[in-house]
Design an enzyme around this catalytic site. Sequence first.
Site, PDB file in Angstrom:
ATOM      1  N   GLU A   1       0.824  -1.210   0.000  1.00  0.00           N
ATOM      2  CA  GLU A   1       0.000   0.000   0.000  1.00  0.00           C
ATOM      3  C   GLU A   1       0.851   1.250   0.000  1.00  0.00           C
ATOM      4  OE1 GLU A   1      -2.743  -2.291   3.065  1.00  0.00           O
ATOM      5  OE2 GLU A   1      -3.041  -0.125   3.124  1.00  0.00           O
TER       6      GLU A   1
ATOM      7  N   CYS B   1       3.141   8.279   1.616  1.00  0.00           N
ATOM      8  CA  CYS B   1       3.636   7.278   2.570  1.00  0.00           C
ATOM      9  C   CYS B   1       3.807   5.973   1.783  1.00  0.00           C
ATOM     10  CB  CYS B   1       2.580   7.140   3.660  1.00  0.00           C
ATOM     11  SG  CYS B   1       2.905   5.841   4.822  1.00  0.00           S
TER      12      CYS B   1
ATOM     13  N   CYS C   1       5.583  -7.499   7.265  1.00  0.00           N
ATOM     14  CA  CYS C   1       6.681  -7.065   8.134  1.00  0.00           C
ATOM     15  C   CYS C   1       6.944  -8.154   9.161  1.00  0.00           C
ATOM     16  CB  CYS C   1       6.318  -5.758   8.834  1.00  0.00           C
ATOM     17  SG  CYS C   1       7.651  -5.129   9.885  1.00  0.00           S
TER      18      CYS C   1
ATOM     19  N   CYS D   1       4.703  -5.787  15.447  1.00  0.00           N
ATOM     20  CA  CYS D   1       4.131  -4.936  16.503  1.00  0.00           C
ATOM     21  C   CYS D   1       2.630  -5.242  16.595  1.00  0.00           C
ATOM     22  CB  CYS D   1       4.345  -3.461  16.176  1.00  0.00           C
ATOM     23  SG  CYS D   1       6.073  -3.079  15.857  1.00  0.00           S
TER      24      CYS D   1
ATOM     25  N   CYS E   1      -0.249  -3.052  14.923  1.00  0.00           N
ATOM     26  CA  CYS E   1      -0.067  -2.658  13.518  1.00  0.00           C
ATOM     27  C   CYS E   1      -0.685  -3.705  12.593  1.00  0.00           C
ATOM     28  CB  CYS E   1       1.420  -2.509  13.242  1.00  0.00           C
ATOM     29  SG  CYS E   1       1.847  -2.327  11.508  1.00  0.00           S
TER      30      CYS E   1
ATOM     31  N   CYS F   1      -1.663   2.173   6.718  1.00  0.00           N
ATOM     32  CA  CYS F   1      -0.990   1.260   5.812  1.00  0.00           C
ATOM     33  C   CYS F   1      -1.056  -0.159   6.348  1.00  0.00           C
ATOM     34  CB  CYS F   1       0.449   1.673   5.607  1.00  0.00           C
ATOM     35  SG  CYS F   1       0.652   2.435   4.011  1.00  0.00           S
TER      36      CYS F   1
HETATM   37  N1  SAH Z   1       8.305  -0.221  10.277  1.00  0.00           N
HETATM   38  C1  SAH Z   1       8.574   1.157  10.415  1.00  0.00           C
HETATM   39  C2  SAH Z   1       7.862   2.017   9.392  1.00  0.00           C
HETATM   40  C3  SAH Z   1       6.453   1.635   9.050  1.00  0.00           C
HETATM   41  S1  SAH Z   1       5.275   1.790  10.376  1.00  0.00           S
HETATM   42  C4  SAH Z   1       8.275   1.637  11.811  1.00  0.00           C
HETATM   43  O1  SAH Z   1       7.668   0.900  12.570  1.00  0.00           O
HETATM   44  O2  SAH Z   1       8.703   2.735  12.132  1.00  0.00           O
HETATM   45  C5  SAH Z   1       5.020   3.556  10.386  1.00  0.00           C
HETATM   46  C6  SAH Z   1       4.438   4.117  11.645  1.00  0.00           C
HETATM   47  O3  SAH Z   1       3.046   3.765  11.781  1.00  0.00           O
HETATM   48  C7  SAH Z   1       5.145   3.622  12.883  1.00  0.00           C
HETATM   49  O4  SAH Z   1       5.478   4.698  13.732  1.00  0.00           O
HETATM   50  C8  SAH Z   1       4.101   2.735  13.481  1.00  0.00           C
HETATM   51  O5  SAH Z   1       4.288   2.568  14.843  1.00  0.00           O
HETATM   52  C9  SAH Z   1       2.820   3.447  13.133  1.00  0.00           C
HETATM   53  N2  SAH Z   1       1.617   2.615  13.301  1.00  0.00           N
HETATM   54  C10 SAH Z   1       1.449   1.326  12.929  1.00  0.00           C
HETATM   55  N3  SAH Z   1       0.203   0.891  13.263  1.00  0.00           N
HETATM   56  C11 SAH Z   1      -0.424   1.913  13.858  1.00  0.00           C
HETATM   57  C12 SAH Z   1      -1.737   2.092  14.426  1.00  0.00           C
HETATM   58  N4  SAH Z   1      -2.623   1.095  14.444  1.00  0.00           N
HETATM   59  N5  SAH Z   1      -2.046   3.305  14.940  1.00  0.00           N
HETATM   60  C13 SAH Z   1      -1.142   4.320  14.923  1.00  0.00           C
HETATM   61  N6  SAH Z   1       0.102   4.215  14.412  1.00  0.00           N
HETATM   62  C14 SAH Z   1       0.472   3.032  13.885  1.00  0.00           C
HETATM   63 FE1  SF4 Z   2       6.522  -3.521  11.118  1.00  0.00          FE
HETATM   64 FE2  SF4 Z   2       4.189  -2.333  11.668  1.00  0.00          FE
HETATM   65 FE3  SF4 Z   2       6.014  -2.660  13.596  1.00  0.00          FE
HETATM   66 FE4  SF4 Z   2       6.481  -0.866  11.622  1.00  0.00          FE
HETATM   67  S1  SF4 Z   2       4.853  -0.779  13.162  1.00  0.00           S
HETATM   68  S2  SF4 Z   2       7.920  -2.406  12.457  1.00  0.00           S
HETATM   69  S3  SF4 Z   2       5.483  -1.948   9.901  1.00  0.00           S
HETATM   70  S4  SF4 Z   2       4.964  -4.311  12.483  1.00  0.00           S
END
Ligand code: SAH
Ligand code: SF4
Length: 407
Positions: free
Chosen positions: A111, A130, A137, A141, A144, A361
């Site tokens: 995306e 973005c 990934c 996390c 996410c 995303c």
């Molecule tokens: N993997 C990298 C970049 C992609 S994620 C990283 O984690 O930094 C980009 C951002 O989106 C990160 O700061 C992540 O913590 C945030 N993010 C992911 N899921 C989210 C959610 N459900 N609500 C708010 N922020 C989120």
């Molecule tokens: Fe991966 Fe999502 Fe964690 Fe970023 S926030 S490192 S995309 S699992």
Amino acid sequence: MTLDPRAMRALPVARPARDPRPGLSGIEPSQLEAWFAARGEPVYRAQQVEDALWRGTAGSADELLTLPAGLRAAIDEAFRFDSLTSTELSQANGGLTEKALHQLSDGALVESVLMHYPAAPGRRERHTLCISSQAGCAVGCPFCATGELGFTRDLETAEIVDQVRHAARRLALDGRRLTNVVFMGMGEPLLNLDAVLGAVQALADPRRFGLGARHVTVSTSGVVPGIRRLTALGPQFTLAVSLHAARDALRDVLVPINRRWPVAEVVDAARGHAAATGRRISYEVTMIGGINDTDADADALVALLRGDHAHVNLIPMNPVAHTPWQASPMPVIERFARRLREAGISTTIRRNRGQEIGAACGQLAAERAGEPPAPTVARRRERIVRESAAALRGERSHEPTPTEVGE
Ligand code: SAH
Ligand code: SF4
């Protein structure tokens, strides 16, 4: 017969093989010139292709009408003009946000999200894209949507750059230009660093995309060797670090690679980056109600970052399926921000954009994959609740570091 999406998720999906032809936008101009020279073609042919690639509207080699038909066919045989095989667009937020779901040659889905910021007093309009660096990934996390999907594969340089070319072409139709690119889509960019650096170079190169290095932000969950490698390269872009928690026990759960590179090492590497490049580090904190939003969390963050050349962004969590969590209420986020500011840490609350940036995303791809079976969701929720409760009591996680994270 219509298939239940939950059943579809469980079926092994026959994926087409990956297209072996290199994507043109991932190739250095000198390599393309060498390819034309080897065929006895004049150098200006390479320039014609570069112009079409970076500034034109053509979607395939077939449309390069300045070139003879035989040469167009030869280019098509050797390269992919566009590494995105199809794209579905959808709009949100009254048209201020455009989400794109791209399919790659092997069927993998990634995306990108284009956000329009209208001009405001003292501020020009901005169009920020973005983008994704991996399909899925490995970091996992729990809040996410991409993390929930798991890891599929690294993207190639061209597959990263072509997300940007796609958005730029769409903007150009209305006479607008892309102003910023953020690696906050699917994937952990520093676990695919060579391809990401190739993409950053193509985006910054005035002969190619021509976006200033200051307009690119790379966000990482804290891959320390990757941060140190970037530091050695100098100020190529803004570094954003997804912190989410200042205490290891909680960060082990929220960002599982913390078990490999604990928070103090991550901040130390980021500090080294700021010192070497003169660029301020952005720290991102996704605010999750009752989990990482207490006064004790704010104070731990203050202790970690006090005196640093840093900026903190607080982003209300965008609710995703399969977690029991919600965004912190706005008064709680405001109180958290006040505590940071009182300690001299510059802090911004990203009020609505949480739903539009990286937060959005992975969600289209997750929806496409369908809901996992109910028992899987229940087990996942139960594990998240158990692990976060232990973390809030200060216990470190005994779970292993995610696989595929590498050295
Ligand atoms: N993997 C990298 C970049 C992609 S994620 C990283 O984690 O930094 C980009 C951002 O989106 C990160 O700061 C992540 O913590 C945030 N993010 C992911 N899921 C989210 C959610 N459900 N609500 C708010 N922020 C989120
Ligand atoms: Fe991966 Fe999502 Fe964690 Fe970023 S926030 S490192 S995309 S699992």
